[in-house]
Design an enzyme around this catalytic site. Structure first.
Site, PDB file in Angstrom:
ATOM      1  N   ASP A  38       0.819  -1.204   0.000  1.00 20.71           N
ATOM      2  CA  ASP A  38       0.000   0.000   0.000  1.00 20.71           C
ATOM      3  C   ASP A  38       0.859   1.263   0.000  1.00 20.71           C
ATOM      4  O   ASP A  38       1.870   1.353   0.709  1.00 20.71           O
ATOM      5  CB  ASP A  38      -0.882  -0.014   1.255  1.00 20.71           C
ATOM      6  CG  ASP A  38      -1.772   1.194   1.361  1.00 20.71           C
ATOM      7  OD1 ASP A  38      -2.721   1.296   0.573  1.00 20.71           O
ATOM      8  OD2 ASP A  38      -1.496   2.051   2.220  1.00 20.71           O
ATOM      9  N   GLU A  87       1.038  -0.522  -4.988  1.00 20.95           N
ATOM     10  CA  GLU A  87       0.092   0.571  -5.210  1.00 20.95           C
ATOM     11  C   GLU A  87       0.910   1.852  -5.310  1.00 20.95           C
ATOM     12  O   GLU A  87       1.604   2.229  -4.351  1.00 20.95           O
ATOM     13  CB  GLU A  87      -0.916   0.692  -4.070  1.00 20.95           C
ATOM     14  CG  GLU A  87      -1.933   1.797  -4.356  1.00 20.95           C
ATOM     15  CD  GLU A  87      -2.581   2.382  -3.113  1.00 20.95           C
ATOM     16  OE1 GLU A  87      -3.721   2.869  -3.230  1.00 20.95           O
ATOM     17  OE2 GLU A  87      -1.957   2.373  -2.041  1.00 20.95           O
TER      18      GLU A  87
END
Length: 536
Positions: free
Chosen positions: A207, A271
Site C-alpha cells: 500500500d 500501489e
C-alpha cells in the site's frame, strides 16, 4: 500446504485474475453488522466459481480503524472485529483447497499512532525506537519543518508535546510516517512479511509504496503548475518531489523481492498513485530484482471510459525487455464504482457487460472488486452518515469511498440481503438498486452479468493470447477501439464500441471465429456498448 494447480514455466500471477475483498463489507458471520474472516471463508465458493486465480484481502490487522484498517496497530495479529489468527489460518486452508491464492495488504509507509512502535518513539528522543518515525524540530517561528501537505487535507506535520517535535503523516494525523530509511525499520517490516509468508499467504499488495521514504533534508515541495483540473485539497497545489518517491525505496524493494523469492511462486504488486506514478511504477517493477507488478490508477478515477484512455494506458506498458508487468482495475475500495462514473442507469446493464469483456481483454493482471461481477453501483450516502475520513474532510468535492464499500448483497429477499444474520444493522447501507442485483438473483438468471463474468474469465484463462499475450492497438476513434492480442501463434482481435450509438465495423471486415461477443456485436456491426473478440 500446496495448491492443486500445476506449475508451469510461466509464473501463475502473469495474467492472473485477482478478486479484491474488502473484509468489512463481504460477509458478516457473527451478526455484529461488520464483515469478518469467517464470513469470507464461508463465501469463498462464490469467488472460486468466477474462475479467478487469487483473492486480495484489504487490511484485517489490529487497528483503531481511524482509516478502516490502513492504520495498523499490530502487523502480526487480526483485529477482533474480523476474528482471530485461527480464523485467518482457516481462510487460507479453504482458499488453497479451492485452488485460490491469498494476497494480503502490507502497509509499510505508516502505522497507527496506537502502534507500540510509535508509543515508544514519541516517549522521547532516546531509545531504540526514537528514530523509527519521521520527527523534526519546529522552524524558529514554531511552524512545521516543511510545507508538505497531507493527502487527506492540511499540513503533513503534527506537533507532539512529549517529544517537543513535529511528526510526519502523509495521511491522517493518526497515521504517523515510518522512517523507511532506518535499517531497523526495514528489518521489522521484513520480519512482518516473513510472519505472513510462514502462515501461507501467496503474495502482498504493498500500500502507498511511493510514500515509504522521504527526503531527509525536508526540502519544501514546489508549487504545481495549473492543469485546469479541480484542486480540492492543499495537497493538490504541490509537486510532490520530496515527501515521496525517494530513490532509496528501490533498495527496500530488492530486499522484499529477495525474501519472497525464498518462498517461491509468490507475488508482489505495488500501489503507486500520484503525478509521477508512471515513472515510479516502471522503476519499482524493472528487471527481476524488484516487484512483480504495479497497480495502475489510469481507470480508477477517470470520469469517462474512452478509446484514448485505453490506448494511452496500455501503451505505457510496452512488451519490451526490462519493462515490468502491469495490473489493472476499473474499481476498488478507494474509487467510485465504475458504472456510476462511466454510464447512466438506463445503459448500466449493457455497459457492464461490455466493460467486463474489456477488462479481461487487457494485457496484464486484472483486479475485480467485490460486487463488480454483479454490476453494483455507487451508493449515495448522506453527509450525516459518512464514515470515510477523506470524504468528511473534503465534502462535497470528493466522492465518498463509503459509497463503494457498501455490503455485498447475497440474498435479494433477506432483510439484510444475506450479508449477516440480521441481528445488527450493517455498518454501511445498501444501495436502493442492489437487492435486484444480489448473488442469488443473478445465479438464477442465465443471462445475468454474474454468469457473463464467469464466461469471460473462463475465456481469458483458456486463451494464452488474452491471458499473457502482447497487445497492439490497431484502431482508435471517438468511440471505437480495436487491439490485437497475440501469443504462441494465437492472434485475437478485440473490438469495442464504447459509445451509445451503433457503429460500423472499423476497417476491412474481419473473418475468423468469434470467441466472445457482448451485446450482439458481430463482424459487420457494433451495437451501442458492445464488444467482440475474434480469432484471426
Amino acid at each position: 500446504m500446496t495448491l492443486a494447480r500445476a506449475q508451469t514455466a510461466t509464473p501463475w500471477w502473469k495474467g492472473a485474475v485477482i478478486y479484491q475483498i474488502y473484509p468489512r463489507s463481504f460477509a458478516d458471520s457473527n451478526g455484529d453488522g461488520i464483515g469478518d474472516l469467517a464470513g469470507i471463508t464461508a463465501h469463498l465458493d462464490h469467488v472460486a466459481s468466477l474462475g479467478v486465480d487469487a483473492v486480495w484481502l484489504s487490511p484485517f490487522f489490529t487497528s483503531p480503524m481511524k482509516d478502516f484498517g490502513y492504520d495498523v496497530a499490530d502487523y502480526r495479529d487480526v483485529d477482533p472485529i474480523f476474528g482471530t489468527l485461527a480464523d485467518f489460518d482457516a481462510l487460507i486452508a479453504r482458499a488453497h483447497a479451492l485452488d485460490l491464492r491469498i494476497i494480503i495488504d502490507q502497509v509499510y509507509s505508516h502505522t497507527s499512532d496506537q502502534h507500540a512502535w510509535f508509543q515508544q518513539s514519541r516517549a522521547g528522543r532516546s531509545g531504540d525506537k526514537a528514530d523509527w518515525y519521521v520527527w523534526a524540530d519546529a522552524k524558529p517561528d514554531g511552524t512545521p519543518p516543511s510545507n508538505w501537505q497531507s493527502v487527506f487535507g492540511g499540513p503533513a506535520w503534527t506537533w507532539d508535546a512529549r517529544r517537543q517535535q513535529y511528526y510526519l503523516h502523509n495521511f491522517l494525523k493518526d497515521q504517523p510516517q515510518l522512517n523507511g530509511h532506518n535499517p531497523a525499520v526495514q528489518e521489522a517490516l521484513l520480519a512482518t512479511a516473513r510472519f505472513w509468508l510462514d502462515r501461507g499467504v501467496d503474495g502482498f499488495r504493498l500500500d502507498a509504496l511511493n510514500f515509504a521514504m522521504h527526503d531527509p533534508a525536508l526540502t519544501d515541495n514546489p508549487p504545481a503548475p495549473d492543469t485546469n483540473r479541480a484542486r480540492t485539497r492543499p495537497f493538490d497545489f504541490q509537486l510532490k518531489l520530496y515527501n515521496q518517491g525517494h530513490p532509496d525505496i528501490l533498495g527496500l524493494l530488492a530486499r522484499i523481492r529477495t525474501l519472497l523469492d525464498e518462498y517461491g511462486a509468490r507475488f508482489t504488486v505495488a500501489e503507486v498513485g500520484g503525478d509521477d506514478s508512471d515513472r515510479e511504477m516502471k522503476a519499482f517493477t524493472a528487471g527481476d530484482t524488484r516487484l512483480n507488478s504495479a497497480y495502475g490508477f489510469d481507470f480508477l478515477y477517470a470520469d469517462r471510459l474512452t478509446p484514448d484512455l485505453i490506448a494511452d494506458a496500455v501503451g505505457n506498458w510496452p512488451d519490451a525487455p526490462g519493462v515490468g508487468w502491469p495490473s489493472w482495475a476499473f474499481e476498488n475500495h478507494d474509487a467510485p464504482r465504475a458504472l456510476s462514473r462511466w454510464t447512466v442507469p438506463e445503459h448500466a446493464s449493457a455497459f457492464a457487460r461490455m466493460k467486463m469483456l474489456l477488462l479481461v481483454a487487457l494485457r496484464g493482471n486484472i483486479f475485480l472488486y467485490q460486487g463488480e461481477e454483479l454490476g453494483l453501483t455507487q451508493v449515495d450516502i448522506p453527509f450525516a452518515e459518512l464514515l470515510d475520513p477523506e470524504a468528511i474532510a473534503n465534502w462535497p468535492m470528493t466522492l465518498s469511498r463509503d459509497g463503494a464499500r457498501t455490503p455485498m448483497p447475497w440474498i435479494g429477499t433477506a432483510p439484510d440481503m444475506g450479508f449477516g444474520s440480521g441481528a445488527a444493522k450493517p455498518w454501511l447501507p445498501f444501495g436502493d438498486d442492489h437487492r435486484a442485483l444480489a448473488v442469488d438473483v443473478q445465479q438464477a438468471d442465465a443471462g445475468s452479468l454474474l454468469h457473463w463474468t464467469r464466461t469471460v474469465i473462463a475465456a481469458r484463462n483458456a486463451h494464452p493470447a488474452l491471458r499473457r499475450g502482447s497487445i497492439r492497438v490497431v484502431h482508435s476513434d471517438d468511440a471505437v477501439i480495436a487491439f490485437e492480442r497475440e501469443e504462441g501463434g494465437e492472434r485475437l482481435l478485440c473490438v469495442f464500441n464504447l459509445g451509445a450509438t451503433p457503429r460500423d465495423w472499423p476497417g476491412p471486415t474481419a473473418t475468423g471465429e468469434t470467441i466472445l461477443a457482448a451485446n450482439d456485436a458481430d463482424m459487420a456491426r457494433l451495437p451501442a456498448f458492445s464488444g467482440l473478440v475474434v480469432r484471426r
